[in-house]
Design a protein around this motif. Structure first.
Motif, PDB file in Angstrom:
ATOM      1  N   LEU A  32      -1.561 -10.635 -15.436  1.00 45.85           N
ATOM      2  CA  LEU A  32      -1.271  -9.727 -14.654  1.00 45.85           C
ATOM      3  C   LEU A  32      -0.083 -10.121 -14.074  1.00 45.85           C
ATOM      4  CD1 LEU A  32      -0.586  -6.457 -14.464  1.00 45.85           C
ATOM      5  CD2 LEU A  32      -2.262  -7.410 -12.273  1.00 45.85           C
ATOM      6  N   PHE A  33      -0.130 -10.783 -13.511  1.00 44.36           N
ATOM      7  CA  PHE A  33       1.264 -11.918 -12.425  1.00 44.36           C
ATOM      8  C   PHE A  33       1.958 -12.782 -13.022  1.00 44.36           C
ATOM      9  CE2 PHE A  33      -2.174 -10.764  -9.227  1.00 44.36           C
ATOM     10  CZ  PHE A  33      -1.789  -8.922  -9.521  1.00 44.36           C
ATOM     11  N   VAL A  34       1.461 -13.255 -14.991  1.00 40.11           N
ATOM     12  CA  VAL A  34       2.175 -14.681 -15.758  1.00 40.11           C
ATOM     13  C   VAL A  34       2.858 -14.034 -16.477  1.00 40.11           C
ATOM     14  CG1 VAL A  34       1.088 -15.764 -13.376  1.00 40.11           C
ATOM     15  CG2 VAL A  34       0.360 -15.932 -15.951  1.00 40.11           C
ATOM     16  N   LEU A  35       2.271 -13.211 -17.154  1.00 35.46           N
ATOM     17  CA  LEU A  35       3.143 -12.697 -18.291  1.00 35.46           C
ATOM     18  C   LEU A  35       3.166 -11.541 -18.600  1.00 35.46           C
ATOM     19  CD1 LEU A  35      -0.031 -14.693 -20.085  1.00 35.46           C
ATOM     20  CD2 LEU A  35       2.018 -15.542 -20.037  1.00 35.46           C
ATOM     21  N   GLN A  36       3.919 -11.397 -19.187  1.00 33.15           N
ATOM     22  CA  GLN A  36       4.988 -10.085 -19.558  1.00 33.15           C
ATOM     23  C   GLN A  36       4.940  -9.187 -21.232  1.00 33.15           C
ATOM     24  OE1 GLN A  36       5.083  -7.824 -17.100  1.00 33.15           O
ATOM     25  NE2 GLN A  36       3.799  -9.357 -15.328  1.00 33.15           N
ATOM     26  N   GLY A  37       4.282  -7.905 -21.535  1.00 35.19           N
ATOM     27  CA  GLY A  37       5.096  -7.795 -22.455  1.00 35.19           C
ATOM     28  C   GLY A  37       3.888  -8.138 -23.696  1.00 35.19           C
ATOM     29  N   PRO A  38       3.573  -7.711 -24.874  1.00 34.13           N
ATOM     30  CA  PRO A  38       3.182  -7.936 -26.540  1.00 34.13           C
ATOM     31  C   PRO A  38       3.059  -9.325 -26.430  1.00 34.13           C
ATOM     32  CG  PRO A  38       4.866  -6.327 -26.679  1.00 34.13           C
ATOM     33  CD  PRO A  38       5.221  -6.681 -25.377  1.00 34.13           C
ATOM     34  N   HIS A  39       4.610 -10.042 -26.354  1.00 35.57           N
ATOM     35  CA  HIS A  39       4.363 -11.381 -26.435  1.00 35.57           C
ATOM     36  C   HIS A  39       4.123 -12.320 -25.760  1.00 35.57           C
ATOM     37  CE1 HIS A  39       6.338 -10.139 -30.560  1.00 35.57           C
ATOM     38  NE2 HIS A  39       7.405  -8.732 -30.310  1.00 35.57           N
ATOM     39  N   ARG A  40       3.386 -11.815 -24.675  1.00 32.30           N
ATOM     40  CA  ARG A  40       2.905 -12.334 -23.566  1.00 32.30           C
ATOM     41  C   ARG A  40       4.379 -13.128 -23.314  1.00 32.30           C
ATOM     42  NH1 ARG A  40      -2.022 -12.340 -22.618  1.00 32.30           N
ATOM     43  NH2 ARG A  40      -2.684 -14.632 -22.178  1.00 32.30           N
ATOM     44  N   ALA A  41       5.268 -13.192 -22.557  1.00 32.70           N
ATOM     45  CA  ALA A  41       6.518 -14.099 -22.479  1.00 32.70           C
ATOM     46  C   ALA A  41       5.933 -14.359 -21.036  1.00 32.70           C
ATOM     47  CB  ALA A  41       7.582 -13.368 -22.495  1.00 32.70           C
ATOM     48  N   VAL A  42       6.683 -15.637 -20.665  1.00 31.42           N
ATOM     49  CA  VAL A  42       5.864 -16.195 -18.922  1.00 31.42           C
ATOM     50  C   VAL A  42       7.061 -15.631 -17.924  1.00 31.42           C
ATOM     51  CG1 VAL A  42       5.703 -18.068 -17.378  1.00 31.42           C
ATOM     52  CG2 VAL A  42       4.957 -18.368 -20.399  1.00 31.42           C
ATOM     53  N   LEU A  43       7.166 -14.710 -17.933  1.00 28.08           N
ATOM     54  CA  LEU A  43       7.366 -13.506 -16.058  1.00 28.08           C
ATOM     55  C   LEU A  43       6.740 -13.487 -14.851  1.00 28.08           C
ATOM     56  CD1 LEU A  43      10.213 -13.035 -15.612  1.00 28.08           C
ATOM     57  CD2 LEU A  43       9.482 -10.832 -16.326  1.00 28.08           C
ATOM     58  N   ILE A  44       6.958 -14.303 -13.591  1.00 29.67           N
ATOM     59  CA  ILE A  44       5.935 -14.253 -13.277  1.00 29.67           C
ATOM     60  C   ILE A  44       6.216 -12.852 -12.667  1.00 29.67           C
ATOM     61  CG2 ILE A  44       5.190 -15.219 -10.870  1.00 29.67           C
ATOM     62  CD1 ILE A  44       5.283 -17.726 -11.833  1.00 29.67           C
ATOM     63  N   SER A  45       5.514 -12.313 -11.525  1.00 33.13           N
ATOM     64  CA  SER A  45       5.961 -10.641 -10.722  1.00 33.13           C
ATOM     65  C   SER A  45       4.890 -10.723  -9.959  1.00 33.13           C
ATOM     66  CB  SER A  45       5.677  -9.634 -11.990  1.00 33.13           C
ATOM     67  OG  SER A  45       4.717 -10.171 -12.898  1.00 33.13           O
ATOM     68  N   TYR A  46       4.915  -9.512  -9.110  1.00 34.98           N
ATOM     69  CA  TYR A  46       3.828  -9.394  -8.500  1.00 34.98           C
ATOM     70  C   TYR A  46       4.178  -7.367  -7.453  1.00 34.98           C
ATOM     71  CZ  TYR A  46       0.584  -9.211  -4.632  1.00 34.98           C
ATOM     72  OH  TYR A  46      -0.630  -8.839  -3.610  1.00 34.98           O
ATOM     73  N   PRO A  47       3.490  -6.845  -7.585  1.00 33.64           N
ATOM     74  CA  PRO A  47       4.248  -5.283  -7.254  1.00 33.64           C
ATOM     75  C   PRO A  47       4.392  -5.534  -5.628  1.00 33.64           C
ATOM     76  CG  PRO A  47       2.054  -5.233  -7.696  1.00 33.64           C
ATOM     77  CD  PRO A  47       1.968  -6.403  -7.674  1.00 33.64           C
ATOM     78  N   GLY A  48       5.865  -4.670  -5.668  1.00 30.24           N
ATOM     79  CA  GLY A  48       5.673  -4.294  -3.712  1.00 30.24           C
ATOM     80  C   GLY A  48       4.839  -3.614  -3.132  1.00 30.24           C
ATOM     81  N   TYR A  49       5.190  -3.962  -2.442  1.00 34.90           N
ATOM     82  CA  TYR A  49       3.906  -3.521  -1.211  1.00 34.90           C
ATOM     83  C   TYR A  49       4.324  -1.581  -1.860  1.00 34.90           C
ATOM     84  CZ  TYR A  49       1.931  -1.133   2.816  1.00 34.90           C
ATOM     85  OH  TYR A  49       0.568  -0.635   4.162  1.00 34.90           O
ATOM     86  N   SER A  50       5.315  -0.839  -1.402  1.00 40.34           N
ATOM     87  CA  SER A  50       4.968   0.720  -1.674  1.00 40.34           C
ATOM     88  C   SER A  50       4.697   0.927  -3.434  1.00 40.34           C
ATOM     89  CB  SER A  50       6.855   0.876  -1.805  1.00 40.34           C
ATOM     90  OG  SER A  50       7.570   0.487  -2.927  1.00 40.34           O
ATOM     91  N   ALA A  51       4.489   0.268  -3.712  1.00 40.53           N
ATOM     92  CA  ALA A  51       4.567   0.187  -5.306  1.00 40.53           C
ATOM     93  C   ALA A  51       2.446   0.377  -5.133  1.00 40.53           C
ATOM     94  CB  ALA A  51       4.516  -0.789  -6.723  1.00 40.53           C
ATOM     95  N   LEU A  52       2.127  -1.081  -4.619  1.00 42.52           N
ATOM     96  CA  LEU A  52       0.426  -0.574  -4.178  1.00 42.52           C
ATOM     97  C   LEU A  52       0.106   0.659  -3.165  1.00 42.52           C
ATOM     98  CD1 LEU A  52      -0.462  -4.462  -3.218  1.00 42.52           C
ATOM     99  CD2 LEU A  52      -0.455  -2.687  -5.319  1.00 42.52           C
ATOM    100  N   GLU A  53       0.094   0.357  -2.455  1.00 44.41           N
ATOM    101  CA  GLU A  53       0.978   1.821  -1.497  1.00 44.41           C
ATOM    102  C   GLU A  53      -0.005   2.910  -2.144  1.00 44.41           C
ATOM    103  OE1 GLU A  53       1.732   3.250   2.982  1.00 44.41           O
ATOM    104  OE2 GLU A  53       3.729   2.553   1.687  1.00 44.41           O
ATOM    105  N   SER A  54       1.076   3.167  -3.113  1.00 48.11           N
ATOM    106  CA  SER A  54       1.282   4.386  -3.736  1.00 48.11           C
ATOM    107  C   SER A  54       0.499   4.490  -4.528  1.00 48.11           C
ATOM    108  CB  SER A  54       2.625   4.579  -4.908  1.00 48.11           C
ATOM    109  OG  SER A  54       2.884   5.799  -5.339  1.00 48.11           O
ATOM    110  N   LEU A  55      -0.213   3.735  -5.064  1.00 48.73           N
ATOM    111  CA  LEU A  55      -1.059   3.652  -5.874  1.00 48.73           C
ATOM    112  C   LEU A  55      -2.231   4.239  -5.588  1.00 48.73           C
ATOM    113  CD1 LEU A  55      -2.855   2.389  -8.874  1.00 48.73           C
ATOM    114  CD2 LEU A  55      -3.272   0.560  -7.831  1.00 48.73           C
TER     115      LEU A  55
END
Length: 252
Positions: free
Chosen positions: A222-245
């Protein structure tokens, strides 16, 4: 929410069902990016160290600790008190055990008495058999263990562990959600925090794991791969997104 990074030959990899490892980059670079994204905590596990009877790579781990602005947990190749002492002296805040704990639960007690239960994490991997029954799995031996997984997990927690890291082999890297039945069963017998790992593919999966009883959630793909082709892209949701969830649910 904890990024779980897997090491193989000092490089960062991602697996699917504990196989098909894909190189995804330099771990130091990944840690720097996660620093910028202000993650809560990070876990690094050398997935070959115990199997190859290799001790922790202290020089590399020292680099990790120097870069980390967040608590660092490390697992892989730890089987002596001296190794644990060295890791803590480098700045590691939690050590993660599996094989050594299975072989000798008293080792957990010894470590906990010297360094505190809060710094000892037990990694429990489970895999379903062809009938769908949950079985304990040894990562280093790459085989199922006949002992009851709930009883073993409870015993190791009672031996002095401060936390359980629970991973589903069948869900690892598949991004189709955590095994919620596994989480519910584990949470029902544990008195220590439970961290769920294995299967997160979208934000909603994190919420589902917490609702099932996890105290915290960890993820790799979830944090290192993105999209159907599993491209490498490091990500992490921001505090506001987590709070909303989590605000949208009954989980506080």
């Amino acid at each position: 929410m904890i990024p779980a990074l897997l090491l193989r030959e000092d490089g960062l990899v991602k697996t699917q069902r504990f196989n098909n490892s894909k190189y995804v980059g330099d771990p130091i670079n990944a840690i720097r990016i996660f620093n910028e994204k202000e993650v809560d905590e990070i876990v690094v596990i050398d997935i070959d160290a115990t199997r190859l009877k290799r001790p922790p790579n202290y020089a590399l781990i020292e680099e990790f600790a120097a870069e980390c602005f967040m608590p660092l947990g490390y697992g892989g190749g730890i089987n002596t008190v001296e190794q644990a002492k060295n890791l803590f002296s480098l700045g590691v805040e939690k050590i993660i055990l599996q094989s050594a704990a299975f072989d000798n639960p008293k080792f957990i007690t010894e470590l906990a008495s010297r360094f505190g239960s809060q710094s000892i994490v037990i990694s429990i991997d489970v895999k379903r058999d062809w009938l769908g029954r949950i079985r304990l799995w040894s990562s280093s031996a790459r085989r199922k263990i006949s002992a009851d997984w709930l009883a073993v997990m409870k015993e190791l927690a009672s031996a002095g562990a401060g936390e359980i890291l629970l991973n589903s082999v069948d869900r690892d890297g598949m991004q189709n959600g955590y095994d919620l039945d596994v989480i519910k069963s584990a949470a029902s017998v544990l008195d220590v925090p439970l961290v769920a790992l294995g299967g997160a593919g979208k934000m909603e999966h994190l919420l589902e794991a917490v609702q099932a009883g996890a105290s915290a959630v960890a993820a790799g793909s979830l944090f290192v791969l993105q999209g159907p082709h599993r491209a490498v892209l490091i990500s992490y949701p921001g505090y506001s997104a987590l709070e909303s969830l989590f605000r949208s649910s009954d989980v506080s």
